[in-house]
Design an enzyme around this catalytic site. Structure first.
Site, PDB file in Angstrom:
ATOM      1  N   PRO A   2      -1.010  -1.248  -3.259  1.00  0.00           N
ATOM      2  CA  PRO A   2      -1.464  -1.720  -4.018  1.00  0.00           C
ATOM      3  C   PRO A   2      -1.456  -1.125  -5.009  1.00  0.00           C
ATOM      4  O   PRO A   2      -2.298   0.222  -4.405  1.00  0.00           O
ATOM      5  CB  PRO A   2      -2.186  -2.879  -3.129  1.00  0.00           C
ATOM      6  CG  PRO A   2      -1.634  -3.223  -2.094  1.00  0.00           C
ATOM      7  CD  PRO A   2      -0.692  -2.339  -2.078  1.00  0.00           C
ATOM      8  N   GLU A   3      -2.435  -0.950  -5.843  1.00  0.00           N
ATOM      9  CA  GLU A   3      -2.200  -0.211  -7.700  1.00  0.00           C
ATOM     10  C   GLU A   3      -3.434  -0.767  -7.430  1.00  0.00           C
ATOM     11  O   GLU A   3      -3.614  -1.297  -7.375  1.00  0.00           O
ATOM     12  CB  GLU A   3      -0.883   0.340  -8.351  1.00  0.00           C
ATOM     13  CG  GLU A   3       0.014   0.615  -7.459  1.00  0.00           C
ATOM     14  CD  GLU A   3       1.048   0.785  -8.559  1.00  0.00           C
ATOM     15  OE1 GLU A   3       1.058   1.371  -9.771  1.00  0.00           O
ATOM     16  OE2 GLU A   3       2.440   0.717  -8.597  1.00  0.00           O
ATOM     17  N   ARG A 108       2.209  -3.221   9.013  1.00  0.00           N
ATOM     18  CA  ARG A 108       3.206  -1.646   9.613  1.00  0.00           C
ATOM     19  C   ARG A 108       1.773  -0.773   9.941  1.00  0.00           C
ATOM     20  O   ARG A 108       1.964   0.430  10.127  1.00  0.00           O
ATOM     21  CB  ARG A 108       3.484  -1.311   8.393  1.00  0.00           C
ATOM     22  CG  ARG A 108       5.109  -1.979   8.286  1.00  0.00           C
ATOM     23  CD  ARG A 108       5.618  -1.344   6.773  1.00  0.00           C
ATOM     24  NE  ARG A 108       6.414   0.054   7.001  1.00  0.00           N
ATOM     25  CZ  ARG A 108       7.199   0.678   6.489  1.00  0.00           C
ATOM     26  NH1 ARG A 108       7.117  -0.084   4.670  1.00  0.00           N
ATOM     27  NH2 ARG A 108       7.720   1.629   6.442  1.00  0.00           N
TER      28      ARG A 108
END
Ligand SMILES: [Zn+2]
Length: 267
Positions: A2-3, A108
């Site tokens: 995500p940015e 993760r």
């Protein structure tokens, strides 16, 4: 990962859901994710949700704060009172006194949540799109100081906050600049085009509630995908025709990430 547009979308949606609510329990299912003391937040009311670059800041009535970073695969999912619909990879659950819950999922486990006592908002070192310091003068100065490829400078979180691989590729295409050009080779005119492209693209991506491209784990707070992947011009478009000149879009590895560009019209 995500940015800025994805994290900003979650910030806005979180603010609507949790401001004014009181945290009465924090359940930690993956201890690696949660840094600090749970008691920092228990019994506190959420008074605001902020963001600096890709980091969310949940501000609490007791002066403390919870910071969150999604890293590669982190997600926040909202569950209203009585909604026990299943979620995968849940690492932390925030329980509110009204029975609603906020889930932090991460397959993760690279993401994190930090409980900070007596939190004070320091000013960020990096310039950030949508902040007044992201002006042409400062942006050009950042570029002029580096011989590294311009794409890597755009993604350097110590220089510019919030831009990652998706939006660096898209902005360079829009500005017709090769991702491999040394940052300090850009003229003021080119820097202006690039700056304007960054602001325009990030704004459109926020309007579309972020990007959920191929292999991206980003989802909105209600679990639905974002919409900006339908507007990608070069990202993940290798082999397809350039929408500007018709030549094929190329993918090349650059510092371990895929760079997507048109060799014919990005110079
Ligand atoms: Zn082209």
């Amino acid at each position: 990962m995500p940015e800025l547009p994805e994290v900003e979308t979650i910030r806005r949606q979180l603010a609507e859901k949790i401001v004014g609510k009181t945290i009465n329990q924090i359940e930690i299912l993956a201890p690696k994710i949660f840094i600090g003391e749970v008691k920092t937040a228990i019994g506190a009311k959420v008074v605001g949700v902020g963001r600096v670059a890709k980091v969310l800041r949940i501000l609490l009535s007791n002066g403390n704060a919870l910071l969150a970073h999604f890293k590669l695969n982190g997600q926040f999912f909202w569950r209203g009172p009585g909604d026990d619909s299943p979620a995968r990879f849940t690492c932390v659950i925030f329980h509110f006194t009204d029975g609603s819950r906020l889930l932090f999922n991460d397959s993760r486990k690279f993401g994190w949540i930090k409980a900070m006592e007596n939190f004070s908002e320091e000013s960020a070192a990096a310039i950030e799109p949508f902040c007044p310091d992201f002006n042409l003068k400062n942006f050009f100065a950042v570029l002029a100081k580096s011989r590294r490829p311009v794409k890597l400078v755009l993604m350097d979180q110590e220089k510019i906050g919030g831009i990652g691989n998706i939006y660096a590729n898209e902005a360079l295409f829009a500005a017709r600049i090769s991702p491999f050009r040394p940052a300090n080779s850009l003229s003021v005119n080119e820097a202006e085009k690039l700056r304007n492209a960054i602001v325009k693209i990030l704004q459109k991506a926020i309007d579309c509630r972020g990007s959920s491209g191929k292999d991206e784990w980003y989802r909105q707070l209600d679990g639905s995908p974002g919409g900006y992947q339908n507007h990608f011009l070069v990202y993940q478009k290798n082999g397809q025709k350039c929408p500007r000149c018709g030549d094929p879009i190329t993918r090349q590895n650059q510092a371990g990430r895929g760079t997507f560009y048109c060799p014919a019209c990005q110079i």
